[in-house]
Design a protein around this motif. Structure first.
Motif, PDB file in Angstrom:
ATOM      1  N   GLN A 150      18.813  45.118 -25.322  1.00  0.00           N
ATOM      2  CA  GLN A 150      17.424  45.267 -24.444  1.00  0.00           C
ATOM      3  C   GLN A 150      16.287  44.278 -24.816  1.00  0.00           C
ATOM      4  OE1 GLN A 150      17.041  47.755 -21.922  1.00  0.00           O
ATOM      5  NE2 GLN A 150      18.383  49.393 -22.658  1.00  0.00           N
ATOM      6  N   ILE A 151      16.391  44.041 -26.097  1.00  0.00           N
ATOM      7  CA  ILE A 151      15.062  43.073 -26.319  1.00  0.00           C
ATOM      8  C   ILE A 151      15.636  41.728 -25.975  1.00  0.00           C
ATOM      9  CG2 ILE A 151      13.946  41.897 -28.141  1.00  0.00           C
ATOM     10  CD1 ILE A 151      13.992  44.750 -29.640  1.00  0.00           C
ATOM     11  N   CYS A 152      16.787  40.916 -26.297  1.00  0.00           N
ATOM     12  CA  CYS A 152      17.294  39.819 -25.753  1.00  0.00           C
ATOM     13  C   CYS A 152      17.217  39.762 -24.357  1.00  0.00           C
ATOM     14  CB  CYS A 152      18.699  39.627 -26.389  1.00  0.00           C
ATOM     15  SG  CYS A 152      18.654  39.224 -28.039  1.00  0.00           S
ATOM     16  N   SER A 153      17.558  40.619 -23.507  1.00  0.00           N
ATOM     17  CA  SER A 153      17.690  40.707 -22.123  1.00  0.00           C
ATOM     18  C   SER A 153      16.056  40.597 -21.485  1.00  0.00           C
ATOM     19  CB  SER A 153      18.188  42.053 -21.562  1.00  0.00           C
ATOM     20  OG  SER A 153      18.370  41.789 -20.195  1.00  0.00           O
ATOM     21  N   LEU A 158      11.696  37.931 -19.008  1.00  0.00           N
ATOM     22  CA  LEU A 158      10.397  37.396 -18.856  1.00  0.00           C
ATOM     23  C   LEU A 158      10.231  35.876 -18.775  1.00  0.00           C
ATOM     24  CD1 LEU A 158       8.684  39.332 -21.736  1.00  0.00           C
ATOM     25  CD2 LEU A 158       8.442  39.816 -19.169  1.00  0.00           C
ATOM     26  N   ASP A 159      11.369  35.210 -19.387  1.00  0.00           N
ATOM     27  CA  ASP A 159      11.538  33.733 -18.975  1.00  0.00           C
ATOM     28  C   ASP A 159      11.476  33.372 -17.647  1.00  0.00           C
ATOM     29  OD1 ASP A 159      11.558  30.815 -20.139  1.00  0.00           O
ATOM     30  OD2 ASP A 159      13.389  31.027 -19.101  1.00  0.00           O
ATOM     31  N   LEU A 161      10.694  35.385 -15.319  1.00  0.00           N
ATOM     32  CA  LEU A 161       9.233  35.558 -14.531  1.00  0.00           C
ATOM     33  C   LEU A 161       8.253  34.209 -14.628  1.00  0.00           C
ATOM     34  CD1 LEU A 161       8.363  39.022 -15.559  1.00  0.00           C
ATOM     35  CD2 LEU A 161       9.059  38.487 -13.370  1.00  0.00           C
ATOM     36  N   GLN A 162       8.311  33.740 -15.912  1.00  0.00           N
ATOM     37  CA  GLN A 162       7.612  32.774 -15.870  1.00  0.00           C
ATOM     38  C   GLN A 162       7.756  31.420 -14.902  1.00  0.00           C
ATOM     39  OE1 GLN A 162       7.463  31.597 -20.007  1.00  0.00           O
ATOM     40  NE2 GLN A 162       5.941  33.183 -20.668  1.00  0.00           N
ATOM     41  N   ARG A 163       9.188  31.411 -14.725  1.00  0.00           N
ATOM     42  CA  ARG A 163       9.534  30.311 -13.862  1.00  0.00           C
ATOM     43  C   ARG A 163       9.718  30.646 -12.302  1.00  0.00           C
ATOM     44  NH1 ARG A 163      14.984  29.804 -14.754  1.00  0.00           N
ATOM     45  NH2 ARG A 163      15.300  30.984 -16.573  1.00  0.00           N
ATOM     46  N   GLY A 164       9.127  31.873 -12.026  1.00  0.00           N
ATOM     47  CA  GLY A 164       9.027  32.462 -10.855  1.00  0.00           C
ATOM     48  C   GLY A 164      10.516  32.656 -10.071  1.00  0.00           C
ATOM     49  N   MET A 165      11.339  33.001 -10.895  1.00  0.00           N
ATOM     50  CA  MET A 165      12.586  33.193 -10.400  1.00  0.00           C
ATOM     51  C   MET A 165      12.607  34.780  -9.826  1.00  0.00           C
ATOM     52  SD  MET A 165      15.341  31.866 -13.162  1.00  0.00           S
ATOM     53  CE  MET A 165      16.728  32.698 -12.307  1.00  0.00           C
ATOM     54  N   VAL A 208       4.116  43.564 -22.955  1.00  0.00           N
ATOM     55  CA  VAL A 208       4.196  42.151 -23.446  1.00  0.00           C
ATOM     56  C   VAL A 208       3.827  41.167 -22.181  1.00  0.00           C
ATOM     57  CG1 VAL A 208       5.618  40.342 -24.388  1.00  0.00           C
ATOM     58  CG2 VAL A 208       5.586  42.704 -25.444  1.00  0.00           C
ATOM     59  N   ALA A 209       4.576  41.585 -21.084  1.00  0.00           N
ATOM     60  CA  ALA A 209       4.759  40.736 -19.827  1.00  0.00           C
ATOM     61  C   ALA A 209       2.934  40.716 -19.236  1.00  0.00           C
ATOM     62  CB  ALA A 209       5.432  41.534 -18.770  1.00  0.00           C
ATOM     63  N   GLY A 210       2.227  41.938 -19.791  1.00  0.00           N
ATOM     64  CA  GLY A 210       0.813  41.777 -19.197  1.00  0.00           C
ATOM     65  C   GLY A 210       0.653  42.204 -17.617  1.00  0.00           C
TER      66      GLY A 210
END
Length: 213
Positions: A150-153, A158-159, A161-165, A208-210
């Motif tokens: 769960q955590i690794c996924s 979140l990465d 999300l940051q890249r706008g995928m 964490v995602a905010g």
């Protein structure tokens, strides 16, 4: 025979017979090998070098060994769990070159030179990854078996999300952040929790995602 040139000794006859038998045996073996199915032959071995949690590791593996079994059985990184072993539960999720994958579905020989991060490589006591700390703070687990995956996924998600995928649930490609409640469910749908701790898992990830999932 009295003619010395035509005389053949018993020793020479035995040597010639042995050589002929050896040649016949070799030819028979070659013919049998040509008829033997590949599955019946001994499994081949391969040497794989990859970076695991920041360290270069070189290991000899059976070419049928999955990345999951390499991590657990040969490198003793047992934080990565074997659940269904069919890519359906997500317990074996690790990061490969920063992207989340099911390690039970990937052969170790397919990852030469790759950068692999397991749950052990994300953080350690006293220096936890923000998601590890959030899962503790929000009680995002019960038995804990699915938690490493769960955590690794979530880290990979979140990465993304940051890249706008976008995901299949993204209604507006221009919206930021791309993390509604539906987004979170869809993006984490590959990770199952038999204990049903989904509400707390979602809360931990959202903190964490905010976002406002």
């Amino acid at each position: 025979m009295n003619d010395a040139g035509a005389c053949v000794s018993r020793r020479e006859v035995l040597i010639a017979t042995a050589a002929s038998a050896a040649l016949t045996t070799a030819e028979a073996a070659d013919a049998q090998a040509a008829l033997t199915p590949a599955a019946a032959l001994p499994a081949t071995q391969a040497r794989v070098t990859l970076e695991v949690n920041g360290q270069l590791r070189t290991v000899d593996v059976d070419t049928r060994t999955t990345l999951l079994d390499l991590l657990r059985e040969q490198l003793q990184l047992t934080g990565t769990k074997k659940g269904c072993d069919h890519g359906q539960c997500g317990a074996c999720t690790v990061l490969l070159d920063g992207r989340r994958i099911n390690s039970c579905l990937m052969l170790a020989v397919m990852a030469p030179g790759a950068r692999v991060t397991t749950i052990e490589g994300l953080g350690e006591p006293g220096r936890l990854h923000p998601l590890q700390a959030a899962f503790i703070a929000k009680d995002g687990y019960q038995c804990g078996y699915c938690t490493p995956g769960q955590i690794c996924s979530a880290v990979g998600m979140l990465d993304e999300l940051q890249r706008g995928m976008p995901s299949h649930a993204t209604p507006d490609l221009a919206a930021r952040p791309l993390l509604s409640a539906d987004e979170l469910r869809e993006r984490m749908s590959g990770n199952l929790c038999r204990c049903g701790a989904y509400a707390n898992i979602a809360e931990a990830i959202t903190s964490v995602a905010g976002g406002a999932a």
